[in-house]
Write a protein that holds these residues in place. Sequence first.
Motif, PDB file in Angstrom:
ATOM      1  N   PHE A   1      -7.278 -27.807   3.457  1.00 27.05           N
ATOM      2  CA  PHE A   1      -7.316 -26.384   3.144  1.00 27.05           C
ATOM      3  C   PHE A   1      -8.723 -25.941   2.817  1.00 27.05           C
ATOM      4  O   PHE A   1      -9.514 -26.693   2.238  1.00 27.05           O
ATOM      5  CB  PHE A   1      -6.394 -26.050   1.968  1.00 27.05           C
ATOM      6  CG  PHE A   1      -4.960 -25.954   2.381  1.00 27.05           C
ATOM      7  CD1 PHE A   1      -4.404 -24.741   2.761  1.00 27.05           C
ATOM      8  CD2 PHE A   1      -4.163 -27.082   2.394  1.00 27.05           C
ATOM      9  CE1 PHE A   1      -3.083 -24.661   3.151  1.00 27.05           C
ATOM     10  CE2 PHE A   1      -2.844 -27.014   2.780  1.00 27.05           C
ATOM     11  CZ  PHE A   1      -2.290 -25.801   3.158  1.00 27.05           C
ATOM     12  N   ILE A   2      -9.032 -24.719   3.150  1.00 26.30           N
ATOM     13  CA  ILE A   2     -10.293 -24.070   2.820  1.00 26.30           C
ATOM     14  C   ILE A   2      -9.979 -23.006   1.782  1.00 26.30           C
ATOM     15  O   ILE A   2      -9.001 -22.271   1.932  1.00 26.30           O
ATOM     16  CB  ILE A   2     -10.943 -23.450   4.086  1.00 26.30           C
ATOM     17  CG1 ILE A   2     -11.269 -24.569   5.084  1.00 26.30           C
ATOM     18  CG2 ILE A   2     -12.175 -22.642   3.702  1.00 26.30           C
ATOM     19  CD1 ILE A   2     -11.706 -24.063   6.431  1.00 26.30           C
ATOM     20  N   VAL A   3     -10.797 -22.920   0.748  1.00 29.76           N
ATOM     21  CA  VAL A   3     -10.549 -21.986  -0.332  1.00 29.76           C
ATOM     22  C   VAL A   3     -11.295 -20.678  -0.074  1.00 29.76           C
ATOM     23  O   VAL A   3     -12.469 -20.685   0.270  1.00 29.76           O
ATOM     24  CB  VAL A   3     -11.026 -22.582  -1.676  1.00 29.76           C
ATOM     25  CG1 VAL A   3     -10.864 -21.566  -2.789  1.00 29.76           C
ATOM     26  CG2 VAL A   3     -10.252 -23.847  -1.978  1.00 29.76           C
ATOM     27  N   TYR A   4     -10.583 -19.575  -0.252  1.00 34.21           N
ATOM     28  CA  TYR A   4     -11.177 -18.249  -0.194  1.00 34.21           C
ATOM     29  C   TYR A   4     -11.029 -17.643  -1.589  1.00 34.21           C
ATOM     30  O   TYR A   4     -10.062 -17.925  -2.279  1.00 34.21           O
ATOM     31  CB  TYR A   4     -10.454 -17.347   0.813  1.00 34.21           C
ATOM     32  CG  TYR A   4     -10.659 -17.770   2.234  1.00 34.21           C
ATOM     33  CD1 TYR A   4     -11.673 -17.195   2.998  1.00 34.21           C
ATOM     34  CD2 TYR A   4      -9.857 -18.746   2.808  1.00 34.21           C
ATOM     35  CE1 TYR A   4     -11.867 -17.599   4.303  1.00 34.21           C
ATOM     36  CE2 TYR A   4     -10.049 -19.149   4.110  1.00 34.21           C
ATOM     37  CZ  TYR A   4     -11.051 -18.565   4.857  1.00 34.21           C
ATOM     38  OH  TYR A   4     -11.254 -18.956   6.163  1.00 34.21           O
ATOM     39  N   ARG A   5     -11.984 -16.801  -1.967  1.00 34.84           N
ATOM     40  CA  ARG A   5     -11.859 -16.130  -3.254  1.00 34.84           C
ATOM     41  C   ARG A   5     -12.587 -14.800  -3.198  1.00 34.84           C
ATOM     42  O   ARG A   5     -13.504 -14.604  -2.411  1.00 34.84           O
ATOM     43  CB  ARG A   5     -12.390 -17.003  -4.384  1.00 34.84           C
ATOM     44  CG  ARG A   5     -13.875 -17.243  -4.315  1.00 34.84           C
ATOM     45  CD  ARG A   5     -14.325 -18.101  -5.439  1.00 34.84           C
ATOM     46  NE  ARG A   5     -15.765 -18.332  -5.347  1.00 34.84           N
ATOM     47  CZ  ARG A   5     -16.406 -19.207  -6.044  1.00 34.84           C
ATOM     48  NH1 ARG A   5     -15.768 -19.955  -6.915  1.00 34.84           N
ATOM     49  NH2 ARG A   5     -17.697 -19.362  -5.897  1.00 34.84           N
ATOM     50  N   LYS A   6     -12.149 -13.915  -4.060  1.00 36.18           N
ATOM     51  CA  LYS A   6     -12.784 -12.610  -4.189  1.00 36.18           C
ATOM     52  C   LYS A   6     -12.787 -12.243  -5.654  1.00 36.18           C
ATOM     53  O   LYS A   6     -11.739 -12.138  -6.275  1.00 36.18           O
ATOM     54  CB  LYS A   6     -11.990 -11.559  -3.420  1.00 36.18           C
ATOM     55  CG  LYS A   6     -12.425 -10.136  -3.739  1.00 36.18           C
ATOM     56  CD  LYS A   6     -12.640  -9.313  -2.545  1.00 36.18           C
ATOM     57  CE  LYS A   6     -12.995  -7.884  -2.841  1.00 36.18           C
ATOM     58  NZ  LYS A   6     -14.265  -7.670  -3.464  1.00 36.18           N
ATOM     59  N   PRO A   7     -13.972 -12.090  -6.227  1.00 33.64           N
ATOM     60  CA  PRO A   7     -14.026 -11.642  -7.632  1.00 33.64           C
ATOM     61  C   PRO A   7     -13.438 -10.235  -7.751  1.00 33.64           C
ATOM     62  O   PRO A   7     -13.679  -9.366  -6.901  1.00 33.64           O
ATOM     63  CB  PRO A   7     -15.521 -11.630  -7.937  1.00 33.64           C
ATOM     64  CG  PRO A   7     -16.144 -12.515  -6.900  1.00 33.64           C
ATOM     65  CD  PRO A   7     -15.281 -12.368  -5.678  1.00 33.64           C
ATOM     66  N   ILE A   8     -12.660 -10.025  -8.761  1.00 35.89           N
ATOM     67  CA  ILE A   8     -12.072  -8.722  -9.039  1.00 35.89           C
ATOM     68  C   ILE A   8     -12.761  -8.151 -10.265  1.00 35.89           C
ATOM     69  O   ILE A   8     -12.658  -8.717 -11.356  1.00 35.89           O
ATOM     70  CB  ILE A   8     -10.551  -8.828  -9.286  1.00 35.89           C
ATOM     71  CG1 ILE A   8      -9.854  -9.539  -8.113  1.00 35.89           C
ATOM     72  CG2 ILE A   8      -9.936  -7.463  -9.576  1.00 35.89           C
ATOM     73  CD1 ILE A   8      -9.974  -8.818  -6.795  1.00 35.89           C
TER      74      ILE A   8
END
Length: 154
Positions: free
Chosen positions: A146-153
């Motif tokens: 798996f590849i991790v994606y993230r977005k700061p909120i």
Amino acid sequence: MALQPIIRPARPEDFDQWLPLWNGYNKFYGRHGATALSTEITNMTWVRFFDSYEPVHAIVAEYENKLVGLVHYLFHRTTISIQPTCYLQDLFTDDSLRGHGIGRKLIEAVYEQAKLAGSSRVYWLTHETNSTAMQLYDKVAERSGFIVYRKPIA
């Protein structure tokens, strides 16, 4: 040569020895100086380890009466299992003692706690540039792909 540290749960009186390890871990991941975690976050993290209502836990490695490693982990629910899943969030050993089996012993301690909690698996993330740690991780677990994606909120 593998050292034989004492692997045990963190205790409240460990804070002063835990803190330099925690700071070293955060520095490794670029959280120092202007980007350092606030004292408030560090203090709250420490308090959570000793709050029975929190799912966050800390285990330390002690060698010659000095803390030389830490691992933090937590349990959470998942949509693919009835049992809780264990996330190994932070793992760090004293720079001068790397390669002596301390990281492996800390990971194995988390495996044991996950087993006791009825967890169906343990997983963790590392940065793609952390090749030294990945040499160990490839021996004690399997890559998920798996590849991790993230977005700061904000």
